[in-house]
Scaffold this active site. Structure first.
Site, PDB file in Angstrom:
ATOM      1  CE  LYS A 113      10.848  -0.379   8.915  1.00  0.00           C
ATOM      2  NZ  LYS A 113      12.080  -0.587   8.217  1.00  0.00           N
ATOM      3  CE  LYS A 149       7.081  -8.300  12.735  1.00  0.00           C
ATOM      4  NZ  LYS A 149       6.620  -8.415  11.361  1.00  0.00           N
ATOM      5  CB  SER A 172      11.435  -9.119  14.930  1.00  0.00           C
ATOM      6  OG  SER A 172      12.404  -8.384  15.626  1.00  0.00           O
ATOM      7  NE  ARG A 222      20.504  -4.388  19.999  1.00  0.00           N
ATOM      8  CZ  ARG A 222      20.815  -4.095  21.262  1.00  0.00           C
ATOM      9  NH1 ARG A 222      21.907  -4.588  21.817  1.00  0.00           N
ATOM     10  NH2 ARG A 222      20.023  -3.319  21.981  1.00  0.00           N
ATOM     11  N   GLY A 246      14.832   0.318  27.900  1.00  0.00           N
ATOM     12  CA  GLY A 246      14.380  -0.943  27.287  1.00  0.00           C
ATOM     13  C   GLY A 246      15.451  -1.641  26.466  1.00  0.00           C
ATOM     14  CG  ASN A 269      16.488   1.104  13.784  1.00  0.00           C
ATOM     15  OD1 ASN A 269      15.486   1.373  13.134  1.00  0.00           O
ATOM     16  ND2 ASN A 269      16.457   0.390  14.871  1.00  0.00           N
ATOM     17  CG  LEU A 270      24.404   2.144  15.190  1.00  0.00           C
ATOM     18  CD1 LEU A 270      24.622   3.374  16.076  1.00  0.00           C
ATOM     19  CD2 LEU A 270      25.196   0.955  15.736  1.00  0.00           C
ATOM     20  CG  ASN A 319      -0.236   0.073   2.528  1.00  0.00           C
ATOM     21  OD1 ASN A 319       0.995   0.102   2.575  1.00  0.00           O
ATOM     22  ND2 ASN A 319      -0.991   0.099   3.609  1.00  0.00           N
ATOM     23  CE1 TYR A 366       7.465  -4.910  14.198  1.00  0.00           C
ATOM     24  CE2 TYR A 366       9.251  -5.238  15.791  1.00  0.00           C
ATOM     25  CZ  TYR A 366       8.755  -5.360  14.502  1.00  0.00           C
ATOM     26  OH  TYR A 366       9.530  -5.933  13.530  1.00  0.00           O
TER      27      TYR A 366
HETATM   28  P1  NAD Z   1       9.383  -1.488   5.520  1.00  0.00           P
HETATM   29  O1  NAD Z   1       8.472  -0.579   6.263  1.00  0.00           O
HETATM   30  O2  NAD Z   1      10.471  -0.892   4.733  1.00  0.00           O
HETATM   31  O3  NAD Z   1       8.514  -2.434   4.557  1.00  0.00           O
HETATM   32  C1  NAD Z   1       7.196  -2.820   4.860  1.00  0.00           C
HETATM   33  C2  NAD Z   1       6.366  -2.658   3.593  1.00  0.00           C
HETATM   34  O4  NAD Z   1       5.022  -3.073   3.859  1.00  0.00           O
HETATM   35  C3  NAD Z   1       6.286  -1.203   3.116  1.00  0.00           C
HETATM   36  O5  NAD Z   1       6.535  -1.166   1.737  1.00  0.00           O
HETATM   37  C4  NAD Z   1       4.864  -0.783   3.445  1.00  0.00           C
HETATM   38  O6  NAD Z   1       4.383   0.193   2.553  1.00  0.00           O
HETATM   39  C5  NAD Z   1       4.128  -2.113   3.330  1.00  0.00           C
HETATM   40  N1  NAD Z   1       2.906  -2.205   4.116  1.00  0.00           N
HETATM   41  C6  NAD Z   1       2.745  -1.906   5.432  1.00  0.00           C
HETATM   42  N2  NAD Z   1       1.473  -2.162   5.816  1.00  0.00           N
HETATM   43  C7  NAD Z   1       0.820  -2.638   4.720  1.00  0.00           C
HETATM   44  C8  NAD Z   1      -0.502  -3.086   4.483  1.00  0.00           C
HETATM   45  N3  NAD Z   1      -1.439  -3.081   5.452  1.00  0.00           N
HETATM   46  N4  NAD Z   1      -0.835  -3.498   3.248  1.00  0.00           N
HETATM   47  C9  NAD Z   1       0.084  -3.506   2.253  1.00  0.00           C
HETATM   48  N5  NAD Z   1       1.365  -3.104   2.421  1.00  0.00           N
HETATM   49  C10 NAD Z   1       1.714  -2.680   3.643  1.00  0.00           C
HETATM   50  O7  NAD Z   1       9.953  -2.550   6.572  1.00  0.00           O
HETATM   51  P2  NAD Z   1      11.153  -3.575   6.437  1.00  0.00           P
HETATM   52  O8  NAD Z   1      12.292  -3.065   7.221  1.00  0.00           O
HETATM   53  O9  NAD Z   1      11.356  -3.942   5.018  1.00  0.00           O
HETATM   54  O10 NAD Z   1      10.556  -4.794   7.249  1.00  0.00           O
HETATM   55  C11 NAD Z   1       9.800  -5.811   6.616  1.00  0.00           C
HETATM   56  C12 NAD Z   1       9.257  -6.761   7.665  1.00  0.00           C
HETATM   57  O11 NAD Z   1      10.340  -7.273   8.434  1.00  0.00           O
HETATM   58  C13 NAD Z   1       8.291  -6.121   8.645  1.00  0.00           C
HETATM   59  O12 NAD Z   1       7.270  -7.050   8.920  1.00  0.00           O
HETATM   60  C14 NAD Z   1       9.144  -5.902   9.881  1.00  0.00           C
HETATM   61  O13 NAD Z   1       8.388  -5.925  11.062  1.00  0.00           O
HETATM   62  C15 NAD Z   1      10.090  -7.071   9.810  1.00  0.00           C
HETATM   63  N6  NAD Z   1      11.375  -6.830  10.501  1.00  0.00           N
HETATM   64  C16 NAD Z   1      12.151  -5.774  10.110  1.00  0.00           C
HETATM   65  C17 NAD Z   1      13.346  -5.530  10.779  1.00  0.00           C
HETATM   66  C18 NAD Z   1      14.234  -4.369  10.388  1.00  0.00           C
HETATM   67  O14 NAD Z   1      15.178  -4.078  11.124  1.00  0.00           O
HETATM   68  N7  NAD Z   1      14.013  -3.700   9.262  1.00  0.00           N
HETATM   69  C19 NAD Z   1      13.765  -6.368  11.813  1.00  0.00           C
HETATM   70  C20 NAD Z   1      12.950  -7.445  12.176  1.00  0.00           C
HETATM   71  C21 NAD Z   1      11.754  -7.663  11.497  1.00  0.00           C
HETATM   72  C1  UD1 Z   2      15.769  -2.455  16.873  1.00  0.00           C
HETATM   73  C2  UD1 Z   2      14.297  -2.581  17.201  1.00  0.00           C
HETATM   74  C3  UD1 Z   2      13.906  -4.035  17.316  1.00  0.00           C
HETATM   75  C4  UD1 Z   2      14.301  -4.796  16.055  1.00  0.00           C
HETATM   76  C5  UD1 Z   2      15.803  -4.635  15.857  1.00  0.00           C
HETATM   77  C6  UD1 Z   2      16.264  -5.350  14.612  1.00  0.00           C
HETATM   78  C7  UD1 Z   2      13.758  -0.550  18.413  1.00  0.00           C
HETATM   79  C8  UD1 Z   2      13.512   0.061  19.756  1.00  0.00           C
HETATM   80  N1  UD1 Z   2      14.052  -1.882  18.428  1.00  0.00           N
HETATM   81  O1  UD1 Z   2      16.500  -2.751  18.033  1.00  0.00           O
HETATM   82  O2  UD1 Z   2      12.516  -4.151  17.489  1.00  0.00           O
HETATM   83  O3  UD1 Z   2      13.984  -6.158  16.190  1.00  0.00           O
HETATM   84  O4  UD1 Z   2      16.116  -3.240  15.752  1.00  0.00           O
HETATM   85  O5  UD1 Z   2      16.154  -4.588  13.505  1.00  0.00           O
HETATM   86  O6  UD1 Z   2      13.674   0.090  17.379  1.00  0.00           O
HETATM   87  N2  UD1 Z   2      22.125   2.998  19.173  1.00  0.00           N
HETATM   88  C9  UD1 Z   2      22.817   4.134  19.535  1.00  0.00           C
HETATM   89  N3  UD1 Z   2      22.454   5.313  18.975  1.00  0.00           N
HETATM   90  C10 UD1 Z   2      21.430   5.424  18.065  1.00  0.00           C
HETATM   91  C11 UD1 Z   2      20.739   4.254  17.705  1.00  0.00           C
HETATM   92  C12 UD1 Z   2      21.108   3.059  18.285  1.00  0.00           C
HETATM   93  O7  UD1 Z   2      23.733   4.083  20.350  1.00  0.00           O
HETATM   94  O8  UD1 Z   2      21.134   6.541  17.621  1.00  0.00           O
HETATM   95  C13 UD1 Z   2      22.543   1.709  19.764  1.00  0.00           C
HETATM   96  C14 UD1 Z   2      21.443   0.986  20.538  1.00  0.00           C
HETATM   97  O9  UD1 Z   2      21.461   1.365  21.895  1.00  0.00           O
HETATM   98  C15 UD1 Z   2      21.832  -0.489  20.305  1.00  0.00           C
HETATM   99  C16 UD1 Z   2      22.468  -0.490  18.913  1.00  0.00           C
HETATM  100  O10 UD1 Z   2      22.859   0.858  18.664  1.00  0.00           O
HETATM  101  O11 UD1 Z   2      22.818  -0.869  21.232  1.00  0.00           O
HETATM  102  C17 UD1 Z   2      21.499  -0.928  17.823  1.00  0.00           C
HETATM  103  O12 UD1 Z   2      20.309  -0.172  17.920  1.00  0.00           O
HETATM  104  P1  UD1 Z   2      19.137  -0.311  16.832  1.00  0.00           P
HETATM  105  O13 UD1 Z   2      19.702  -0.154  15.482  1.00  0.00           O
HETATM  106  O14 UD1 Z   2      18.040   0.619  17.249  1.00  0.00           O
HETATM  107  O15 UD1 Z   2      18.653  -1.826  16.951  1.00  0.00           O
HETATM  108  P2  UD1 Z   2      18.066  -2.643  18.214  1.00  0.00           P
HETATM  109  O16 UD1 Z   2      18.282  -1.909  19.459  1.00  0.00           O
HETATM  110  O17 UD1 Z   2      18.625  -4.009  18.151  1.00  0.00           O
END
Ligand code: NAD
Ligand code: UD1
Length: 346
Positions: free
Chosen positions: A84, A152, A124, A230, A293, A198-199, A32, A148
């Protein structure tokens, strides 16, 4: 026969589409575009020289979704679509239950109706909560700490129940660790909106001058240098993990749970130094309070994925940094013309 990729325009989905096309699968996408841009899909086609079929549909719209199954011979589904952002899920849990859980119910209902029973699901590592020992194996106890993560876990449990009710389903649950990096072409990558949580996207935005300095969240953890550790995995390795899981899902009828990580952890300062060395840049940082957290150390035991899927991550931290930087440098504003305002950014 085609593979339906929900959320295929997103960060991990778009990289996975490339690997699917390279492996000669036919790809149909439902997205979407709530957190992505169709330009990503044009670039996927540019990189692979192959075409994909795209439906702009919200998964919650079952009737529209049925049309996709009527118009295509779908063999299996890779289900990425969902929201996410952990913080957003705490503020608006109902949105997350609707957009993640209800939409998956809608997807599985339509799959069942059209007798498509192969699914690979994006879970995740967040479902593990606080690990007592390391590395984390798939049978560690689960403990979710935010809505979130709960969506999952609930989807994982729901898929188990679906399998128990009908063992002709085949289900792979992939628990991702920390995907970073981008395709080496520099054409697709993580299009973070606003200030990244995220980092790696934060580091690249400091490096390009959009943000002043990296805030290092705590340096008194029990780790080698006190900063959080990580398991960072290159998004293209992760994408390949989906192709491996897909093959197994199509061949077998079972529920499989797989950690997708590299099996080794890096601290925040190690990532920062690796980025500086890979790019010859200096990234300013300051140490701040720990993020509430946060867990000190988190990394996968990815042995099961290797043994059962024949997959393992290959790319180094240096490649992750180089590729993340190339994407940022070539696309300082991401995909530029955003089609719709996002509801979610991690
Ligand atoms: P993203 O947001 O880049 O991709 C998600 C896609 O889904 C987007 O293109 C969005 O437009 C689409 N979408 C969302 N809701 C929708 C709906 N109701 N109908 C149709 N399309 C929809 O996210 P990502 O980083 O590519 O992550 C993909 C999946 O992996 C997610 O389920 C996320 O929770 C999971 N995941 C991501 C990470 C990460 O660090 N990126 C880590 C663990 C798990
Ligand atoms: C995030 C998500 C988690 C997901 C995981 C994998 C959050 C709160 N959690 O956690 O749900 O499963 O990614 O993609 O978003 N850090 C800094 N400075 C920053 C950002 C991060 O020091 O500006 C540190 C954090 O404290 C951590 C590490 O970098 O130690 C990684 O952080 P991040 O990229 O957010 O990932 P997760 O904490 O693992």
């Amino acid at each position: 026969m085609a593979i339906l990729v929900t959320g295929g325009a997103g960060y991990i989905g778009s990289h996975t589409c490339i690997e699917l096309l390279n492996a000669d699968y036919e790809v149909v996408i439902v997205d979407n575009f709530s957190n992505s841009n169709p330009i990503a899909l044009q670039r996927v086609q540019q990189i692979t020289g192959k075409t994909i079929k795209v439906y702009e549909i919200d998964l919650l719209n079952e009737l529209e979704l049925e049309r996709v199954f009527q118009e295509n011979s779908i063999e299996a589904v890779i289900h990425f679509a969902g929201l996410k952002a952990v913080g957003e899920s705490v503020v608006n849990p109902l949105l997350y239950f609707e957009k993640n859980l209800i939409s998956t119910i809608s997807l599985c209902t339509v799959m069942q109706k059209y007798n498509v029973k192969n699914i690979v699901f994006s879970s995740s590592a967040t479902v593990y909560g606080l690990p007592e020992t390391l590395p984390i194996t798939e049978d560690f106890p689960l403990e979710v700490r935010n809505p979130y993560g709960r969506t999952k876990r609930m989807i994982e449990e729901m898929l188990h129940d679906v399998y128990i009710s009908d063992s002709s389903w085949s289900i792979s649950i992939l628990r991702y660790f920390n995907p970073i990096g981008a395709h080496e072409s520099g054409l697709i990558g993580e299009d973070s909106i606003g200030i990244p949580n995220n980092l790696m996207p934060y580091i690249t935005k400091v490096a390009i001058g959009e943000l002043k300095e990296l805030n290092v969240f705590g340096n008194t953890y029990e780790t080698s240098d006190g900063t959080g550790v990580r398991d960072y995995i290159h998004v293209c390795d992760l994408a390949n993990g989906h192709v491996a899981a897909l093959k197994k899902t199509i061949e077998m009828n079972e529920v499989g749970i797989f950690n997708l990580g590299t099996g080794r952890g890096y601290s925040v300062l190690e990532v920062l130094r690796a980025f500086e060395s890979a790019t010859s840049l200096t990234v300013p940082y300051k140490v701040c309070d720990p993020r509430p957290g946060d867990v000190a150390i988190y990394y996968a035991d990815a042995t099961r994925a290797f043994k059962e899927l024949g997959w393992k991550a290959k790319k180094s931290l240096e490649e992750m940094c180089k590729d993340a930087w190339r994407w940022q440098l070539n696309n300082p504003n991401g995909y530029l013309k955003r089609k719709k305002q996002s509801t979610s950014s991690k």
